[in-house]
Design a protein around this motif. Structure first.
Motif, PDB file in Angstrom:
ATOM      1  N   ARG A  30     -18.902  61.953  15.786  1.00  0.00           N
ATOM      2  CA  ARG A  30     -19.723  62.712  14.848  1.00  0.00           C
ATOM      3  C   ARG A  30     -19.661  64.167  15.291  1.00  0.00           C
ATOM      4  O   ARG A  30     -19.959  64.486  16.439  1.00  0.00           O
ATOM      5  CB  ARG A  30     -21.149  62.184  14.908  1.00  0.00           C
ATOM      6  N   ILE A  31     -19.257  65.040  14.397  1.00  0.00           N
ATOM      7  CA  ILE A  31     -19.198  66.469  14.700  1.00  0.00           C
ATOM      8  C   ILE A  31     -20.617  66.962  14.961  1.00  0.00           C
ATOM      9  O   ILE A  31     -21.554  66.594  14.248  1.00  0.00           O
ATOM     10  CB  ILE A  31     -18.545  67.256  13.539  1.00  0.00           C
ATOM     11  N   TYR A  32     -20.768  67.790  15.970  1.00  0.00           N
ATOM     12  CA  TYR A  32     -22.078  68.342  16.328  1.00  0.00           C
ATOM     13  C   TYR A  32     -22.425  69.502  15.401  1.00  0.00           C
ATOM     14  O   TYR A  32     -21.651  70.444  15.245  1.00  0.00           O
ATOM     15  CB  TYR A  32     -22.040  68.831  17.781  1.00  0.00           C
ATOM     16  N   HIS A  33     -23.592  69.398  14.775  1.00  0.00           N
ATOM     17  CA  HIS A  33     -24.139  70.476  13.955  1.00  0.00           C
ATOM     18  C   HIS A  33     -25.480  70.865  14.575  1.00  0.00           C
ATOM     19  O   HIS A  33     -26.411  70.050  14.608  1.00  0.00           O
ATOM     20  CB  HIS A  33     -24.335  70.033  12.498  1.00  0.00           C
ATOM     21  N   ARG A  34     -25.551  72.076  15.068  1.00  0.00           N
ATOM     22  CA  ARG A  34     -26.726  72.557  15.800  1.00  0.00           C
ATOM     23  C   ARG A  34     -28.035  72.270  15.063  1.00  0.00           C
ATOM     24  O   ARG A  34     -29.001  71.789  15.650  1.00  0.00           O
ATOM     25  CB  ARG A  34     -26.562  74.048  16.063  1.00  0.00           C
ATOM     26  N   ALA A  35     -28.092  72.527  13.773  1.00  0.00           N
ATOM     27  CA  ALA A  35     -29.328  72.359  13.009  1.00  0.00           C
ATOM     28  C   ALA A  35     -29.792  70.904  12.959  1.00  0.00           C
ATOM     29  O   ALA A  35     -30.996  70.633  12.877  1.00  0.00           O
ATOM     30  CB  ALA A  35     -29.147  72.891  11.595  1.00  0.00           C
ATOM     31  N   GLU A  36     -28.869  69.977  13.020  1.00  0.00           N
ATOM     32  CA  GLU A  36     -29.209  68.548  12.952  1.00  0.00           C
ATOM     33  C   GLU A  36     -30.042  68.111  14.159  1.00  0.00           C
ATOM     34  O   GLU A  36     -30.844  67.186  14.061  1.00  0.00           O
ATOM     35  CB  GLU A  36     -27.922  67.724  12.865  1.00  0.00           C
ATOM     36  N   GLU A  62     -18.952  65.707  23.883  1.00  0.00           N
ATOM     37  CA  GLU A  62     -17.762  66.511  24.124  1.00  0.00           C
ATOM     38  C   GLU A  62     -18.159  67.977  24.040  1.00  0.00           C
ATOM     39  O   GLU A  62     -18.618  68.455  22.995  1.00  0.00           O
ATOM     40  CB  GLU A  62     -16.676  66.209  23.099  1.00  0.00           C
ATOM     41  N   CYS A  63     -18.008  68.685  25.150  1.00  0.00           N
ATOM     42  CA  CYS A  63     -18.364  70.107  25.202  1.00  0.00           C
ATOM     43  C   CYS A  63     -17.241  70.956  24.611  1.00  0.00           C
ATOM     44  O   CYS A  63     -16.107  70.492  24.464  1.00  0.00           O
ATOM     45  CB  CYS A  63     -18.625  70.532  26.640  1.00  0.00           C
ATOM     46  N   LEU A  64     -17.550  72.204  24.295  1.00  0.00           N
ATOM     47  CA  LEU A  64     -16.543  73.119  23.760  1.00  0.00           C
ATOM     48  C   LEU A  64     -15.395  73.317  24.741  1.00  0.00           C
ATOM     49  O   LEU A  64     -14.270  73.584  24.336  1.00  0.00           O
ATOM     50  CB  LEU A  64     -17.185  74.465  23.413  1.00  0.00           C
ATOM     51  N   SER A  65     -15.656  73.138  26.034  1.00  0.00           N
ATOM     52  CA  SER A  65     -14.618  73.275  27.062  1.00  0.00           C
ATOM     53  C   SER A  65     -13.680  72.071  27.096  1.00  0.00           C
ATOM     54  O   SER A  65     -12.642  72.107  27.754  1.00  0.00           O
ATOM     55  CB  SER A  65     -15.266  73.431  28.439  1.00  0.00           C
ATOM     56  N   GLY A  66     -14.058  70.980  26.403  1.00  0.00           N
ATOM     57  CA  GLY A  66     -13.248  69.764  26.402  1.00  0.00           C
ATOM     58  C   GLY A  66     -13.760  68.698  27.359  1.00  0.00           C
ATOM     59  O   GLY A  66     -13.337  67.549  27.281  1.00  0.00           O
ATOM     60  N   THR A  67     -14.653  69.051  28.262  1.00  0.00           N
ATOM     61  CA  THR A  67     -15.216  68.047  29.172  1.00  0.00           C
ATOM     62  C   THR A  67     -16.152  67.133  28.401  1.00  0.00           C
ATOM     63  O   THR A  67     -16.701  67.520  27.361  1.00  0.00           O
ATOM     64  CB  THR A  67     -15.964  68.702  30.352  1.00  0.00           C
ATOM     65  N   ARG A  68     -16.322  65.920  28.925  1.00  0.00           N
ATOM     66  CA  ARG A  68     -17.208  64.944  28.294  1.00  0.00           C
ATOM     67  C   ARG A  68     -18.200  64.417  29.309  1.00  0.00           C
ATOM     68  O   ARG A  68     -17.880  64.268  30.482  1.00  0.00           O
ATOM     69  CB  ARG A  68     -16.403  63.775  27.713  1.00  0.00           C
ATOM     70  N   HIS A  69     -19.395  64.135  28.803  1.00  0.00           N
ATOM     71  CA  HIS A  69     -20.466  63.598  29.630  1.00  0.00           C
ATOM     72  C   HIS A  69     -20.998  62.351  28.938  1.00  0.00           C
ATOM     73  O   HIS A  69     -21.359  62.402  27.756  1.00  0.00           O
ATOM     74  CB  HIS A  69     -21.565  64.633  29.834  1.00  0.00           C
ATOM     75  N   LEU A  83     -19.994  64.243  19.251  1.00  0.00           N
ATOM     76  CA  LEU A  83     -20.555  63.075  19.919  1.00  0.00           C
ATOM     77  C   LEU A  83     -19.591  61.926  19.654  1.00  0.00           C
ATOM     78  O   LEU A  83     -19.199  61.693  18.512  1.00  0.00           O
ATOM     79  CB  LEU A  83     -21.928  62.732  19.357  1.00  0.00           C
ATOM     80  N   HIS A  84     -19.215  61.208  20.714  1.00  0.00           N
ATOM     81  CA  HIS A  84     -18.263  60.106  20.605  1.00  0.00           C
ATOM     82  C   HIS A  84     -18.909  58.816  21.089  1.00  0.00           C
ATOM     83  O   HIS A  84     -19.740  58.839  21.995  1.00  0.00           O
ATOM     84  CB  HIS A  84     -17.025  60.370  21.473  1.00  0.00           C
ATOM     85  N   ASN A  85     -18.482  57.703  20.521  1.00  0.00           N
ATOM     86  CA  ASN A  85     -18.897  56.392  21.000  1.00  0.00           C
ATOM     87  C   ASN A  85     -17.677  55.717  21.621  1.00  0.00           C
ATOM     88  O   ASN A  85     -16.821  55.192  20.911  1.00  0.00           O
ATOM     89  CB  ASN A  85     -19.441  55.536  19.857  1.00  0.00           C
ATOM     90  N   PRO A  86     -17.596  55.694  22.975  1.00  0.00           N
ATOM     91  CA  PRO A  86     -16.455  55.082  23.642  1.00  0.00           C
ATOM     92  C   PRO A  86     -16.600  53.575  23.833  1.00  0.00           C
ATOM     93  O   PRO A  86     -15.666  52.909  24.271  1.00  0.00           O
ATOM     94  CB  PRO A  86     -16.452  55.783  24.997  1.00  0.00           C
ATOM     95  N   GLY A  87     -17.776  53.048  23.506  1.00  0.00           N
ATOM     96  CA  GLY A  87     -18.061  51.644  23.800  1.00  0.00           C
ATOM     97  C   GLY A  87     -17.644  50.674  22.717  1.00  0.00           C
ATOM     98  O   GLY A  87     -17.217  51.067  21.624  1.00  0.00           O
ATOM     99  N   PRO A  88     -17.827  49.365  23.001  1.00  0.00           N
ATOM    100  CA  PRO A  88     -17.437  48.319  22.060  1.00  0.00           C
ATOM    101  C   PRO A  88     -18.495  47.980  21.014  1.00  0.00           C
ATOM    102  O   PRO A  88     -18.258  47.184  20.126  1.00  0.00           O
ATOM    103  CB  PRO A  88     -17.193  47.119  22.976  1.00  0.00           C
ATOM    104  N   GLU A  89     -19.686  48.557  21.142  1.00  0.00           N
ATOM    105  CA  GLU A  89     -20.749  48.270  20.180  1.00  0.00           C
ATOM    106  C   GLU A  89     -21.227  49.568  19.525  1.00  0.00           C
ATOM    107  O   GLU A  89     -21.031  50.654  20.076  1.00  0.00           O
ATOM    108  CB  GLU A  89     -21.928  47.576  20.876  1.00  0.00           C
ATOM    109  N   PRO A  90     -21.846  49.465  18.346  1.00  0.00           N
ATOM    110  CA  PRO A  90     -22.365  50.666  17.707  1.00  0.00           C
ATOM    111  C   PRO A  90     -23.402  51.344  18.604  1.00  0.00           C
ATOM    112  O   PRO A  90     -24.190  50.671  19.270  1.00  0.00           O
ATOM    113  CB  PRO A  90     -23.029  50.152  16.428  1.00  0.00           C
ATOM    114  N   ALA A  91     -23.377  52.658  18.634  1.00  0.00           N
ATOM    115  CA  ALA A  91     -24.385  53.428  19.366  1.00  0.00           C
ATOM    116  C   ALA A  91     -25.471  53.831  18.380  1.00  0.00           C
ATOM    117  O   ALA A  91     -25.199  54.103  17.209  1.00  0.00           O
ATOM    118  CB  ALA A  91     -23.759  54.671  19.990  1.00  0.00           C
ATOM    119  N   LEU A  92     -26.698  53.851  18.856  1.00  0.00           N
ATOM    120  CA  LEU A  92     -27.822  54.268  18.023  1.00  0.00           C
ATOM    121  C   LEU A  92     -28.612  55.324  18.775  1.00  0.00           C
ATOM    122  O   LEU A  92     -29.065  55.090  19.896  1.00  0.00           O
ATOM    123  CB  LEU A  92     -28.728  53.085  17.688  1.00  0.00           C
TER     124      LEU A  92
END
Length: 86
Positions: A20-26, A42-49, A67-76
């Protein structure tokens, strides 16, 4: 769940392998709970946390690209913020 007066609650899902693309206002002024699954910021620098179930996030003012979901189940994610004043 009863929502306290003056607040709003929003649920945001991210499918496995999805993003999901990050939108500041959201995410402005919201405390965000990872209710289910895992999420990577995913930060603008490309690093992920990575964050998992039970983690609490503050996404306001961060250099986030997506925001990415790397897992096997839906993230909420559940976001709680002050309701806009009329």
């Amino acid at each position: 769940m009863a929502v306290p007066l003056g607040f709003e609650i929003r649920a945001v899902g991210v499918e496995p392998g999805g993003h999901r693309i990050y939108h500041r206002a959201e995410w402005s002024d919201a405390l965000v709970l990872v209710r289910r699954g895992e999420i990577e910021l995913e930060c603008l620098s490309g690093t992920r946390h990575r964050f998992g179930r039970g983690d609490l996030l503050w996404l306001t003012g961060l250099p986030v690209r997506a925001l990415h979901n790397p897992g096997p189940e839906p993230a909420l994610l559940v976001a709680v913020a002050r309701a806009p004043k009329l």
